[in-house]
Design a protein around this motif. Structure first.
Motif, PDB file in Angstrom:
ATOM      1  N   LEU A 190      -2.334  -5.871  11.038  1.00 25.59           N
ATOM      2  CA  LEU A 190      -1.683  -4.795  11.780  1.00 25.59           C
ATOM      3  C   LEU A 190      -0.175  -4.899  11.613  1.00 25.59           C
ATOM      4  CD1 LEU A 190      -1.579  -2.470  13.839  1.00 25.59           C
ATOM      5  CD2 LEU A 190      -1.761  -4.187  15.659  1.00 25.59           C
ATOM      6  N   ALA A 191       0.437  -3.877  11.048  1.00 24.93           N
ATOM      7  CA  ALA A 191       1.882  -3.828  10.859  1.00 24.93           C
ATOM      8  C   ALA A 191       2.453  -2.776  11.795  1.00 24.93           C
ATOM      9  CB  ALA A 191       2.235  -3.503   9.417  1.00 24.93           C
ATOM     10  N   VAL A 192       3.024  -3.215  12.917  1.00 16.76           N
ATOM     11  CA  VAL A 192       3.662  -2.291  13.842  1.00 16.76           C
ATOM     12  C   VAL A 192       5.133  -2.168  13.486  1.00 16.76           C
ATOM     13  CG1 VAL A 192       2.017  -2.752  15.687  1.00 16.76           C
ATOM     14  CG2 VAL A 192       4.090  -4.132  15.529  1.00 16.76           C
ATOM     15  N   GLY A 193       5.761  -1.096  13.974  1.00 15.00           N
ATOM     16  CA  GLY A 193       7.158  -0.868  13.635  1.00 15.00           C
ATOM     17  C   GLY A 193       7.348  -0.568  12.163  1.00 15.00           C
ATOM     18  N   SER A 194       6.307  -0.040  11.502  1.00  6.61           N
ATOM     19  CA  SER A 194       6.346   0.234  10.060  1.00  6.61           C
ATOM     20  C   SER A 194       6.101   1.718   9.832  1.00  6.61           C
ATOM     21  CB  SER A 194       5.290  -0.608   9.333  1.00  6.61           C
ATOM     22  OG  SER A 194       5.560  -1.989   9.480  1.00  6.61           O
ATOM     23  N   GLU A 195       7.161   2.461   9.645  1.00  8.45           N
ATOM     24  CA  GLU A 195       7.070   3.905   9.453  1.00  8.45           C
ATOM     25  C   GLU A 195       6.914   4.229   7.975  1.00  8.45           C
ATOM     26  OE1 GLU A 195       9.561   8.042  10.356  1.00  8.45           O
ATOM     27  OE2 GLU A 195      10.461   6.074  10.785  1.00  8.45           O
ATOM     28  N   VAL A 196       5.866   4.965   7.629  1.00 11.82           N
ATOM     29  CA  VAL A 196       5.652   5.366   6.240  1.00 11.82           C
ATOM     30  C   VAL A 196       6.635   6.480   5.890  1.00 11.82           C
ATOM     31  CG1 VAL A 196       4.024   6.421   4.622  1.00 11.82           C
ATOM     32  CG2 VAL A 196       3.226   4.688   6.253  1.00 11.82           C
ATOM     33  N   VAL A 197       7.407   6.268   4.827  1.00  9.23           N
ATOM     34  CA  VAL A 197       8.423   7.248   4.434  1.00  9.23           C
ATOM     35  C   VAL A 197       8.157   7.838   3.053  1.00  9.23           C
ATOM     36  CG1 VAL A 197      10.204   6.249   5.904  1.00  9.23           C
ATOM     37  CG2 VAL A 197       9.927   5.385   3.568  1.00  9.23           C
ATOM     38  N   GLY A 198       7.158   7.324   2.360  1.00  8.62           N
ATOM     39  CA  GLY A 198       6.837   7.866   1.042  1.00  8.62           C
ATOM     40  C   GLY A 198       5.533   7.299   0.516  1.00  8.62           C
ATOM     41  N   ILE A 199       4.802   8.109  -0.247  1.00 11.26           N
ATOM     42  CA  ILE A 199       3.558   7.673  -0.879  1.00 11.26           C
ATOM     43  C   ILE A 199       3.527   8.244  -2.293  1.00 11.26           C
ATOM     44  CG2 ILE A 199       1.036   7.614  -0.769  1.00 11.26           C
ATOM     45  CD1 ILE A 199       1.233   8.293   2.197  1.00 11.26           C
ATOM     46  N   ASN A 200       3.235   7.388  -3.248  1.00  7.70           N
ATOM     47  CA  ASN A 200       3.148   7.817  -4.641  1.00  7.70           C
ATOM     48  C   ASN A 200       1.794   7.419  -5.210  1.00  7.70           C
ATOM     49  OD1 ASN A 200       4.366   8.775  -7.268  1.00  7.70           O
ATOM     50  ND2 ASN A 200       3.911   6.649  -7.829  1.00  7.70           N
ATOM     51  N   TYR A 201       1.148   8.366  -5.897  1.00  2.65           N
ATOM     52  CA  TYR A 201      -0.141   8.080  -6.523  1.00  2.65           C
ATOM     53  C   TYR A 201       0.040   7.931  -8.026  1.00  2.65           C
ATOM     54  CZ  TYR A 201      -4.864   8.716  -8.335  1.00  2.65           C
ATOM     55  OH  TYR A 201      -6.049   8.555  -9.010  1.00  2.65           O
ATOM     56  N   ASP A 202      -0.395   6.805  -8.558  1.00  2.87           N
ATOM     57  CA  ASP A 202      -0.361   6.540  -9.992  1.00  2.87           C
ATOM     58  C   ASP A 202      -1.770   6.766 -10.539  1.00  2.87           C
ATOM     59  OD1 ASP A 202      -0.383   5.449 -12.565  1.00  2.87           O
ATOM     60  OD2 ASP A 202       1.073   3.891 -12.051  1.00  2.87           O
ATOM     61  N   LYS A 203      -1.976   7.913 -11.183  1.00  3.02           N
ATOM     62  CA  LYS A 203      -3.329   8.243 -11.635  1.00  3.02           C
ATOM     63  C   LYS A 203      -3.790   7.349 -12.781  1.00  3.02           C
ATOM     64  CE  LYS A 203      -1.896  12.020 -14.724  1.00  3.02           C
ATOM     65  NZ  LYS A 203      -2.059  13.476 -15.023  1.00  3.02           N
ATOM     66  N   HIS A 204      -2.856   6.769 -13.511  1.00  3.99           N
ATOM     67  CA  HIS A 204      -3.240   5.871 -14.610  1.00  3.99           C
ATOM     68  C   HIS A 204      -3.763   4.548 -14.068  1.00  3.99           C
ATOM     69  CE1 HIS A 204      -1.549   8.718 -17.444  1.00  3.99           C
ATOM     70  NE2 HIS A 204      -0.390   8.696 -16.794  1.00  3.99           N
ATOM     71  N   GLN A 205      -3.103   4.038 -13.074  1.00  5.70           N
ATOM     72  CA  GLN A 205      -3.548   2.787 -12.450  1.00  5.70           C
ATOM     73  C   GLN A 205      -4.619   3.037 -11.382  1.00  5.70           C
ATOM     74  OE1 GLN A 205      -2.734  -0.229 -13.370  1.00  5.70           O
ATOM     75  NE2 GLN A 205      -1.111   0.319 -14.823  1.00  5.70           N
ATOM     76  N   GLY A 216      14.994  -1.018   9.353  1.00  2.00           N
ATOM     77  CA  GLY A 216      15.993  -0.632   8.370  1.00  2.00           C
ATOM     78  C   GLY A 216      15.701  -1.093   6.963  1.00  2.00           C
ATOM     79  N   GLU A 217      14.689  -1.915   6.782  1.00  2.00           N
ATOM     80  CA  GLU A 217      14.331  -2.421   5.465  1.00  2.00           C
ATOM     81  C   GLU A 217      13.161  -1.634   4.905  1.00  2.00           C
ATOM     82  OE1 GLU A 217      12.599  -6.525   3.390  1.00  2.00           O
ATOM     83  OE2 GLU A 217      12.868  -6.387   5.565  1.00  2.00           O
ATOM     84  N   GLU A 218      13.255  -1.235   3.625  1.00  2.00           N
ATOM     85  CA  GLU A 218      12.154  -0.541   2.982  1.00  2.00           C
ATOM     86  C   GLU A 218      11.265  -1.539   2.256  1.00  2.00           C
ATOM     87  OE1 GLU A 218      12.787   2.873   0.612  1.00  2.00           O
ATOM     88  OE2 GLU A 218      13.541   4.095   2.277  1.00  2.00           O
ATOM     89  N   ILE A 219       9.968  -1.371   2.444  1.00  2.00           N
ATOM     90  CA  ILE A 219       8.974  -2.261   1.860  1.00  2.00           C
ATOM     91  C   ILE A 219       7.985  -1.416   1.098  1.00  2.00           C
ATOM     92  CG2 ILE A 219       7.205  -4.001   2.363  1.00  2.00           C
ATOM     93  CD1 ILE A 219       9.212  -3.549   5.255  1.00  2.00           C
ATOM     94  N   GLU A 220       7.465  -1.919  -0.016  1.00  2.00           N
ATOM     95  CA  GLU A 220       6.445  -1.219  -0.772  1.00  2.00           C
ATOM     96  C   GLU A 220       5.172  -2.062  -0.809  1.00  2.00           C
ATOM     97  OE1 GLU A 220       7.665  -0.093  -4.665  1.00  2.00           O
ATOM     98  OE2 GLU A 220       9.156   1.364  -3.968  1.00  2.00           O
ATOM     99  N   ILE A 221       4.024  -1.392  -0.641  1.00  2.00           N
ATOM    100  CA  ILE A 221       2.744  -2.055  -0.835  1.00  2.00           C
ATOM    101  C   ILE A 221       1.883  -1.154  -1.712  1.00  2.00           C
ATOM    102  CG2 ILE A 221       2.797  -3.327   1.346  1.00  2.00           C
ATOM    103  CD1 ILE A 221       0.849  -1.272   2.488  1.00  2.00           C
ATOM    104  N   SER A 222       0.982  -1.753  -2.469  1.00  2.00           N
ATOM    105  CA  SER A 222       0.074  -1.001  -3.325  1.00  2.00           C
ATOM    106  C   SER A 222      -1.339  -1.151  -2.796  1.00  2.00           C
ATOM    107  CB  SER A 222       0.165  -1.475  -4.769  1.00  2.00           C
ATOM    108  OG  SER A 222      -0.139  -2.860  -4.869  1.00  2.00           O
ATOM    109  N   VAL A 223      -2.077  -0.039  -2.821  1.00  2.04           N
ATOM    110  CA  VAL A 223      -3.434  -0.017  -2.271  1.00  2.04           C
ATOM    111  C   VAL A 223      -4.320   0.864  -3.142  1.00  2.04           C
ATOM    112  CG1 VAL A 223      -2.654  -0.388   0.098  1.00  2.04           C
ATOM    113  CG2 VAL A 223      -2.932   1.947  -0.753  1.00  2.04           C
ATOM    114  N   ASN A 224      -5.624   0.624  -3.066  1.00  5.18           N
ATOM    115  CA  ASN A 224      -6.581   1.490  -3.750  1.00  5.18           C
ATOM    116  C   ASN A 224      -6.847   2.769  -2.979  1.00  5.18           C
ATOM    117  OD1 ASN A 224      -8.322  -1.449  -4.686  1.00  5.18           O
ATOM    118  ND2 ASN A 224      -7.274  -0.095  -6.114  1.00  5.18           N
ATOM    119  N   SER A 225      -6.818   2.693  -1.646  1.00  6.13           N
ATOM    120  CA  SER A 225      -7.230   3.816  -0.817  1.00  6.13           C
ATOM    121  C   SER A 225      -6.288   3.977   0.357  1.00  6.13           C
ATOM    122  CB  SER A 225      -8.664   3.591  -0.312  1.00  6.13           C
ATOM    123  OG  SER A 225      -9.078   4.623   0.553  1.00  6.13           O
TER     124      SER A 225
END
Length: 393
Positions: A190-205, A216-225
Motif C-alpha cells: 500500500l503506497a499512500v500519499g502517492s498521486e498518479v500524474v501520468g501513465i504510459n503504455y508500451d505496446k511493444h513491451q 514532491g518527488e516523482e517515482i516511476e513503476i512498471s506493471v503488467n496491468s
C-alpha cells in the motif's frame, strides 16, 4: 525506489513478478485508488498465485473521499434494471458482506428498510418494485399501515409501505479496515500519499509505466496491468491512458447530510419513493448509524469540483420539506448540516437515462481495466466488483 515513508510493508520495488513480457516489471498489478472498491480489488488480486500488487492512494489515508462520505447503507438491489451491473453486483456484494465480512468482525446491522408511498401513483411504483424484487429473489413485503403505525409511530405513509428486510447499515471504515488487512495479509503493498500524474503504455513491451508524485518527488513503476478505481478522479486517470477520442468527462453530484437532534426514534431506514424525473437520486432518506443516530440525506447539488465537500446549510429548508412528508414530527430547527459527499457521475443534470457502472477492459490496451461512475451502490457492491474485475483480468 518508492518513498519508504509512504509505503506500508516494503522497502523497495519487487521486480520480476508474474511478467508475461520480455522485460521484468516492478509489479504484476497496480490498483489506483484506495477507496472501498480499490481496497476490495487489491485484496482479491493479492490472493491470486504469482501476483504482486501495489495499491496507489493519493491521500495519506485510504477511503477519505466517497467511501467515508455516504449513507453507509447495505443496499438490497431494488432500484436498478434487473440486467444491470448495479443490480447484479449489489445483490452479490450484499450477500458477501453478510456471509463473509461479518465473520471477521466488520460492524454492521441488518436493520431493514421501509419505502413509503404517499399517493396511489407511488403505491403503483411500490407494486412494480415488489414484483421485480420477487423475480430477482430479493425479499420484500408490504406492511399493513395500521400495524406500521404501532411499529414505527413517527413514520407516516398514506398509501403503502414496502419492507426490505435484507437492507442494512455498515461501518464503512470497519469494512475498509478488513479489506486493507486482507490485502496486506497477502503481501500487497500500500503506497499512500502517492498521486498518479501520468501513465504510459508500451505496446511493444506490453507493460505500463506509472508516474506518481510523493512529497514532491516523482517515482516511476512498471506493471503488467492497471486497474483504475480512482473514484472521483477515475475519468482523469482514464484520460491519461486512452486517446483523446475516447476521453470521458466527469460530473460531480454533491449530497449533503443532516443530523436530527430530537427525541424521535426510528429503528430502521425510511426511504421516500424517488422522483421519477430525477434519475440521479433516490431522494432524501432517513438512515441510522450503528449508534442509532438519525440522519437525513443525501440531497442533490451539482458542483464543479471533486473537492467541494463543504456542507451546504442553506439546503436545510429543502431537506426539511422533503422529510417532513414521511416524518411529520420533526422541526426544521432540529436539523443540522453535518457532512457532504460527492458522487462520481458520467452525465450531468440534464441526463434522464439510467447510468450503469462501467467496468471493462479497454480495447487496444491489454491489462487496463477501467471502473467509471462507481457511485451508489458501490459500497455494497465492493467485494462483488472485486470478483468481477478478477474475472476480467
Amino acid at each position: 525506489m518508492l518513498a519508504n515513508a509512504r509505503i506500508r510493508g516494503i522497502g523497495c520495488l519487487k521486480r520480476g513478478f508474474c511478467s508475461s513480457s520480455t522485460s521484468l516489471v516492478d509489479y504484476s498489478h497496480a490498483v489506483i485508488g484506495g477507496g472501498v472498491v480499490g481496497l476490495a480489488i487489491a485484496a482479491e488480486l493479492a490472493k491470486m498465485e504469482s501476483t504482486s500488487v501495489i495499491l496507489l492512494e493519493k491521500h495519506n489515508e485510504v477511503g477519505t473521499e466517497t467511501s467515508s462520505r455516504n449513507s453507509e447503507v447495505i443496499h438490497a438491489g431494488l432500484y436498478y434494471p434487473p440486467d444491470s451491473l448495479k443490480t447484479k453486483l449489489c445483490m452479490q456484494g450484499k450477500e458477501m458482506i453478510y456471509s463473509e465480512a461479518s465473520k471477521y468482525g466488520v460492524e454492521l446491522a441488518r436493520c431493514g428498510k421501509w419505502i413509503v408511498a404517499q399517493d396511489e401513483s407511488q403505491h403503483e411504483y411500490l407494486d412494480s418494485m415488489h414484483t421485480k424484487a420477487q423475480s430477482l429473489g430479493i425479499p420484500t413485503e408490504f406492511i399493513d399501515l395500521k400495524a406500521a403505525s404501532s411499529i414505527e409511530p413517527h413514520v407516516r405513509a398514506r398509501a403503502a409501505i414496502l419492507n426490505s428486510p435484507s437492507t442494512g447499515i455498515i461501518s464503512a471504515h470497519s469494512l475498509m479496515d478488513f479489506l486493507q488487512a486482507e490485502f496486506q495479509r497477502h503481501n500487497g503493498d500500500l503506497a499512500v500519499g502517492s498521486e498518479v500524474v501520468g501513465i504510459n503504455y508500451d505496446k511493444h513491451q506490453g507493460e505500463y509505466t506509472i508516474k506518481s508524485r510523493s512529497e514532491g518527488e516523482e517515482i516511476e513503476i512498471s506493471v503488467n496491468s492497471v486497474i483504475n478505481s480512482a473514484g472521483l478522479y477515475a475519468c482523469q486517470i482514464s484520460n491519461m491512458v486512452l486517446p483523446e477520442s475516447r476521453h470521458v468527462v466527469p460530473y460531480y453530484a454533491k449530497g449533503n447530510y443532516f443530523s436530527l437532534n430530537s427525541k424521535i426514534k426510528v429503528n430502521r431506514l425510511v426511504y421516500p419513493c424517488p422522483d421519477k424525473s430525477v434519475v440521479q437520486s433516490l431522494g432524501t432518506h432517513l438512515t441510522i448509524d450503528l449508534g442509532g443516530q438519525i440522519k437525513f440525506g443525501p440531497d442533490l447539488e451539482w458542483v464543479d469540483s471533486p473537492t467541494d465537500f463543504g456542507v451546504s446549510s442553506t439546503n436545510i429548508q429543502q431537506a426539511y420539506n422533503a422529510v417532513v412528508n414521511y416524518i411529520p414530527g420533526i422541526r426544521q430547527e432540529d436539523l443540522a448540516a453535518t457532512y457532504a459527499g460527492i458522487r462520481p457521475k458520467l452525465a450531468g443534470p440534464a441526463e434522464s437515462k439510467f447510468q450503469d457502472f462501467i467496468i471493462r477492459n479497454e480495447e487496444g490496451f491489454p491489462g487496463f481495466v477501467n471502473l467509471l461512475g462507481i457511485e451508489s451502490p458501490g459500497l455494497t457492491s465492493a467485494m462483488a466488483i472485486a470478483k468481477y474485475v478478477k474475472r476480467l483480468i
